[in-house]
Design a protein around this motif. Sequence first.
Motif, PDB file in Angstrom:
ATOM      1  N   VAL A  72      24.081  11.573   3.068  1.00  0.00           N
ATOM      2  CA  VAL A  72      23.762  10.552   4.059  1.00  0.00           C
ATOM      3  C   VAL A  72      25.016   9.755   4.399  1.00  0.00           C
ATOM      4  O   VAL A  72      25.715   9.266   3.514  1.00  0.00           O
ATOM      5  CB  VAL A  72      22.664   9.603   3.547  1.00  0.00           C
ATOM      6  N   VAL A  95      24.626   3.831  12.852  1.00  0.00           N
ATOM      7  CA  VAL A  95      24.197   5.227  12.904  1.00  0.00           C
ATOM      8  C   VAL A  95      24.022   5.728  11.474  1.00  0.00           C
ATOM      9  O   VAL A  95      24.956   5.661  10.679  1.00  0.00           O
ATOM     10  CB  VAL A  95      25.212   6.121  13.647  1.00  0.00           C
ATOM     11  N   THR A  97      22.935   9.122   9.367  1.00  0.00           N
ATOM     12  CA  THR A  97      22.721  10.554   9.551  1.00  0.00           C
ATOM     13  C   THR A  97      22.746  11.284   8.212  1.00  0.00           C
ATOM     14  O   THR A  97      23.364  10.826   7.250  1.00  0.00           O
ATOM     15  CB  THR A  97      23.805  11.181  10.460  1.00  0.00           C
ATOM     16  N   ASP A  98      22.043  12.397   8.162  1.00  0.00           N
ATOM     17  CA  ASP A  98      22.238  13.367   7.093  1.00  0.00           C
ATOM     18  C   ASP A  98      22.094  14.753   7.721  1.00  0.00           C
ATOM     19  O   ASP A  98      22.230  14.904   8.927  1.00  0.00           O
ATOM     20  CB  ASP A  98      21.295  13.126   5.900  1.00  0.00           C
ATOM     21  N   ASN A  99      21.828  15.750   6.915  1.00  0.00           N
ATOM     22  CA  ASN A  99      21.759  17.109   7.455  1.00  0.00           C
ATOM     23  C   ASN A  99      20.617  17.295   8.449  1.00  0.00           C
ATOM     24  O   ASN A  99      20.676  18.184   9.300  1.00  0.00           O
ATOM     25  CB  ASN A  99      21.605  18.118   6.312  1.00  0.00           C
ATOM     26  N   ILE A 101      18.469  14.332   9.864  1.00  0.00           N
ATOM     27  CA  ILE A 101      18.007  13.238  10.700  1.00  0.00           C
ATOM     28  C   ILE A 101      19.154  12.390  11.223  1.00  0.00           C
ATOM     29  O   ILE A 101      20.281  12.454  10.722  1.00  0.00           O
ATOM     30  CB  ILE A 101      17.007  12.335   9.953  1.00  0.00           C
ATOM     31  N   GLU A 102      18.826  11.596  12.229  1.00  0.00           N
ATOM     32  CA  GLU A 102      19.766  10.632  12.776  1.00  0.00           C
ATOM     33  C   GLU A 102      18.986   9.392  13.198  1.00  0.00           C
ATOM     34  O   GLU A 102      17.958   9.503  13.867  1.00  0.00           O
ATOM     35  CB  GLU A 102      20.510  11.203  13.978  1.00  0.00           C
ATOM     36  N   ARG A 104      19.555   5.339  14.844  1.00  0.00           N
ATOM     37  CA  ARG A 104      20.490   4.422  15.474  1.00  0.00           C
ATOM     38  C   ARG A 104      19.827   3.067  15.696  1.00  0.00           C
ATOM     39  O   ARG A 104      18.615   2.992  15.928  1.00  0.00           O
ATOM     40  CB  ARG A 104      20.979   4.985  16.815  1.00  0.00           C
ATOM     41  N   GLY A 125      15.226   7.200  16.322  1.00  0.00           N
ATOM     42  CA  GLY A 125      15.541   8.206  15.320  1.00  0.00           C
ATOM     43  C   GLY A 125      15.104   9.575  15.781  1.00  0.00           C
ATOM     44  O   GLY A 125      14.249   9.720  16.666  1.00  0.00           O
ATOM     45  N   ARG A 128      17.641  16.266  13.632  1.00  0.00           N
ATOM     46  CA  ARG A 128      18.880  16.734  14.244  1.00  0.00           C
ATOM     47  C   ARG A 128      18.661  17.934  15.167  1.00  0.00           C
ATOM     48  O   ARG A 128      19.454  18.178  16.079  1.00  0.00           O
ATOM     49  CB  ARG A 128      19.903  17.090  13.161  1.00  0.00           C
TER      50      ARG A 128
END
Length: 305
Positions: A72, A95, A97-99, A101-102, A104, A125, A128
């Motif tokens: 994350v 922001v 993020t991880d592998n 989700i995102e 803001r 959100g 990805r």
Amino acid sequence: MTKAFRSVSLFAALLLLLTAMSFPVHNTLQAEKKKIILLNADAIEGGETVSGDARQSYRSAVGNVRFLHGTVTLSCDRATEFESENKVVLSGNIVITDNDIEIRADNGVYFPENEQGELTGNVRGRMRDGGIMARARKAVLENRKNRLWLYDEAIAWGKNEQLSGDIIMVHTKKRTGKESRYVDEVQVHRNALLAARDTLSTSPILYNQLSGNRMVITMDDRAKLSDVTVTGQAESLYHLYDEEGRPSGINYSSGNSIRMFFVEGKLDRAKVTGNVEGRQYPEGYRGNPKVNLQRFVWRERERPF
């Protein structure tokens, strides 16, 4: 009707949003305890500021701030820890993020002592891969209670589904004997609307609809729908087909409450109670917007990404 509520990926994905929010914001400036790594900052500041009649110390990472916690990453313009208030304030272009989700937002604050956080300002959100998206003006994380609240014009989209209301609450539960969690309940408060595209019809484009003042959706630990209950001016509209898949009309029902029961994620039966009304529209009304529920608006253009 089964088609309208078969997909639960929309609700399960909100669990990932909750999980991601709880990682990087918690104790952002206490990396030695949580192994959160500061990847970048234009400047590190510290000092005292005046709050009311008292002075309090603070520490800040400023400019192009990026933290890493496992997979994350959190970035923002500024992250400030106020020790006396036991809070961390994030501001500007947040922001997360991880592998998968995102998320803001414009601003955020987290209170490590009670494990509660808040994001404000155009909160949005997504997964990805772009399949799941959510938007609200405010999001509140209650980590100890395993709840995520989306406030003010909250709305979420799946591939063919849309869930909206004034407030959306997502609750998660730990799987027996495992560390992983799953979404076991979603609540929608005030102006609740669940709409799902009727995938059996390509022309015209049709939507099955369910609305009311309050909606409660429960799921089992395999992410399959168990129960959907709508109370207060409850209404449903769905398109009917015969055994050979040919259109056979439209069903409208209303009452004080509508409850739908599912077996293995598929609709088994529905029950309408209290001041029950219903009508059947002939096939010729398919695609006629006049039969849609009053609250129905397909808000595809509002997707935040």
